[in-house]
Design a protein around this motif. Sequence first.
Motif, short mmCIF file in Angstrom:
data_model
loop_
_atom_site.label_atom_id
_atom_site.label_comp_id
_atom_site.label_asym_id
_atom_site.label_seq_id
_atom_site.Cartn_x
_atom_site.Cartn_y
_atom_site.Cartn_z
N TYR A 1 49.84 24.08 22.97
CA TYR A 1 49.38 24.57 24.26
C TYR A 1 47.97 24.05 24.44
CZ TYR A 1 47.95 27.70 27.99
OH TYR A 1 47.49 28.21 29.17
N VAL B 1 54.96 26.00 34.56
CA VAL B 1 53.79 25.73 35.40
C VAL B 1 54.31 25.52 36.82
CG1 VAL B 1 51.88 24.16 35.82
CG2 VAL B 1 52.52 24.74 33.48
N SER C 1 57.03 22.93 31.63
CA SER C 1 56.64 24.13 30.88
C SER C 1 55.50 23.76 29.96
CB SER C 1 57.79 24.65 30.04
OG SER C 1 58.91 24.88 30.84
N ASP C 2 54.59 24.69 29.76
CA ASP C 2 53.47 24.41 28.86
C ASP C 2 53.88 24.73 27.42
OD1 ASP C 2 53.30 27.16 28.41
OD2 ASP C 2 51.72 27.45 29.90
N ASP D 1 41.47 18.45 33.23
CA ASP D 1 42.55 19.13 33.94
C ASP D 1 41.95 20.16 34.87
OD1 ASP D 1 44.80 17.87 32.96
OD2 ASP D 1 44.75 19.05 31.11
N GLY E 1 54.33 21.03 27.48
CA GLY E 1 54.70 21.35 26.10
C GLY E 1 55.66 20.29 25.57
N SER F 1 44.94 22.06 27.36
CA SER F 1 44.61 21.35 28.58
C SER F 1 43.43 20.46 28.24
CB SER F 1 44.28 22.31 29.72
OG SER F 1 43.08 22.98 29.47
N PRO G 1 47.51 24.09 32.03
CA PRO G 1 47.99 23.57 30.75
C PRO G 1 48.86 22.33 30.93
CG PRO G 1 49.15 25.58 31.33
CD PRO G 1 48.06 25.40 32.35
N ARG G 2 48.79 21.45 29.96
CA ARG G 2 49.61 20.25 29.98
C ARG G 2 51.03 20.61 29.52
NH1 ARG G 2 47.98 17.80 33.39
NH2 ARG G 2 49.59 16.33 32.86
#
Lengths: 303, 664
Positions: B639, B205, B198-199, B645, B653, B641, B650-651
């Motif tokens: 939140y 994601v 999850s971001d 990326d 969380g 990125s 998004p990376r």
Amino acid sequence: MMTSAILCMAISSCTKDKTDYKAEIDTAVTEHLQFKEAARFVKDGYTIRINTLNGTFYKGYNEVRVTLEQGSSAVQPEEVYCLPIFTDAQAQQTTGPHGYKLQQQVDSGYFSSYIVFTEESQVGGEWQLYMRFSIGGTTYRLNEPVQVVQQANKNLNMTRFTGSDGELYVIALISPQKPRIAENQLVAGIYRFNRAIGTPAPAEFPDPEQFSYEVVQGYTLKLDPRMPEPSMGNHSSPNNEDLNQRDDGRYYGVVNYTMTGNWTLNFILLNQLGEAVKGTVVPNDFTPGVNGVKSELYLDILF
Amino acid sequence: MKMNAVAIVPLLFVSLVPLCLRGQAVEKDSTRYIEEVRVQGKGKRKMETPLKMTISVDEFLASSQHISFIKRGAYAWEPLLNNMGSERSNLTIDGMHIFGACTDKMDPITSYVESNNLATIEINLGQAGSMHGATVAGGIDLKRRNTAFAAAKTWSGAYQTGMEANNKQFFNLGNVAYADQRFVAEGSFSVRKAGNYSDGNGATVRHSQYNKFNSSVGLAYKTSEQSSLRLDAIFDRAKDVGFPALPMDLWLSRAIITSATYKQLFEAGLVKAWESKVYYNAIEHYMDDTTRPENLVHMDMPGWSTTYGLLSKLTLQRERYASDIQINAFENVSIAEMRMYPQDRSRQTMFAYSWPWVTTRYGGLSMNNSWAFSEISQIHFGGSLGLHENYSKYIEFNRIFHPGASQNKTRVLPSLHTRYELQVKDFLLEAGLGYGHRAPSVSEGYGYYIYNSFDRYDYIGNPDLRNEVSYEGNARISYRKEKFNVDAQANYFHIRHYIIGRILGLGSPMNYQSVGVKGYTSLRYARLFNVSVKGDYTISKHLHWNGILTYARAQDDNGGNLPFIRPLSYQTALHYGHGPFGLQTAVNGDFLHRNYSPEFGEDQTPAYTIWNISADYSFALMKWKGNLQVGAENIFDAYYSTYADWGNIPRMGRNVFASLRISF
């Protein structure tokens, strides 16, 4: 133990087999390289053999090779002529592009020419070959029906259309039989129907002047290959070359196929003055999801 | 191993313990070397970072100031060395060349190993990394775990288990080794399974799951007092790996990496050691999009890469002179296919090779020398000369775009480098120069409609690209006092014929998501500049601090920005240890990505800061040693990125993790 187990796993074949590239192209296209007997007629003790690729007359372009025998020995006639005539259900007679006079191939011992059959044989539609040959000053005539079947290889497709000049044209693909994902030399014949003067008089042997096509001279066939399926978005390829006529009368160009599958060869036929006889420009847009736009003059191929 | 390597990743960790690796007299250095050949890797360095003890190979590499990553998801990040992609660096495992089987670089070779079968990762920058072959950016050599022969029968091993909450990752890693005077046997396994992460906004994601199994075995036999034979194998399997930034996922990949090594030591004379290795590795990598029903076109992209090779290395040493001479040879065959399915499945599928059976052969001789010509100064110099050949079985694919392209292409790849080191009291000063060629990679030379989902172009290789030629300069200054250490490094690359994709006026996309066709072409030149500053400080007996600051700038011959160049970035960590307890916190982040490249699909990525924290406890359990760790990454659930990326995915969380390690 573990090592050997792992090695076994490794050496055993891959999970998915690699594609056999040759077989991949063979699935859609069967290439015929052998000339075999397609028809044999007997006339006054002479046996006439007509050889074609795979021993079959196909709709589209056919190279024909004719040999004569008397008994079991070959004979060399002075001349051989062949006129294909299609008779439809209304008894209308037409022909397809063909070389009326066969060329003697001295080294190979046969006479050769080509016939573009514009229809398949069907109920109420029949092809006849009217042949004439001379031996020792004597002329022999014969006419025999032949079976013309569908050309399964779309790479040898043909089209017949009326141009903006009101003339009837035929474009027939001659080569490659089996394209590759590569630059391919594309060879086509382009023919124009010579209008019959008056109505042909019924005769035992039709007047070849009334049933003839000529190779068009000095035209250009502009080429734009596309993949028209919705998934391919009318994808095109680079470095293609339009078809131009060479000394042998045929038209030569280059088509690049970037992958196997369904392709459309979109054409624009230009006369000697560069005027469009038939065909429209295909937009360059990449249009995934819909069927690709085609020129009004095109041939579909598949490999 | 001589420490003339410019950087060894675990320094980051090890540097907490005062360990003066640099500036030692060479004599001492090579004694250490001989020792180390015998007792290799035994408890020397750990594949872990201060923050996290059970980490992935990617996370471990990320702790180096020279490495950044292109990320297409949670798995198999592509390491960038000196801000250059994997085609510009030499990625090897114990010197063995392995090439990924994915045209989209979804399987860097770091994805085929696991942290518990590696001892360390050696990074050499620029031409100093040419020991195993031609390079521009440098060499990343993954050093496998290698248990030493023991005087008495010894069993050792470790077991690690844990979980990461964000993506419900569960992992189990184990390794065991037996050693006696003549024989060593060791093995490891690891299983990791993760769901979607999850971001920072709590959104899932999709397609970010993965499932990895890795195992390795090693057997060593002492053939005489001075020689040994060792067999190694790694088997890796990844299944159902999602790539959120791509239109397709990995169904399955398998790798088998094998080698046999013979090592002979010599007591007297100039030659101290001779090590020879033959190796074989094979990778199969199957991407498809069966998990993406929304895709207009169903597509399979299988790839295969097989490599055979050998290397043979002589270690020489006399008084203040030491030298490594190595022969490298390998042959690789890379094959990648694509098959597209029309909507009407009964119709003919569409097929093409994206790597048309490309063979790469390389043979070369490399040499690294060091000569300490005074007590305070030494010079390192070396180079390599390689012969590189490519052969494309189905060259007609490449000739569609490059009519007349050569089917066979032979290249000569020279390399030279030198570095001078001067120790003045607590300062170490270094300056170096390098020159080297590299050949285009298989994709750059022979790639055929390789879809790049970052800039959304299909890429076409050019078999007749010129060699990329790198001129490099580097400098370093470091200051070390008992409690304080600061180390600043910079390097500059002027790369002629820099290979990059440029829009072609030819052809049209093949992939339905693509917007056009790019061809790999050579720029006149490109320039890259990297600088990093690293420091650590022992504040008190219990409290340590360390930090890294990096900056890079890269431009093409028109002054335009090159893609995937990391903006100003930082990592800093504070570690508190008291008896069995440890507590650490780390902050890392990037500043605003100012110098981005719109031409390559980049947009401006905002700055971000991530805060991580962890606590650990060590205990004894009978004869066993245990470590328990809990922690959280991205504790403020930012939140974000990063600049690299793909698709600004998004990376992760906030991620709470816990792990337990038992070792004996």
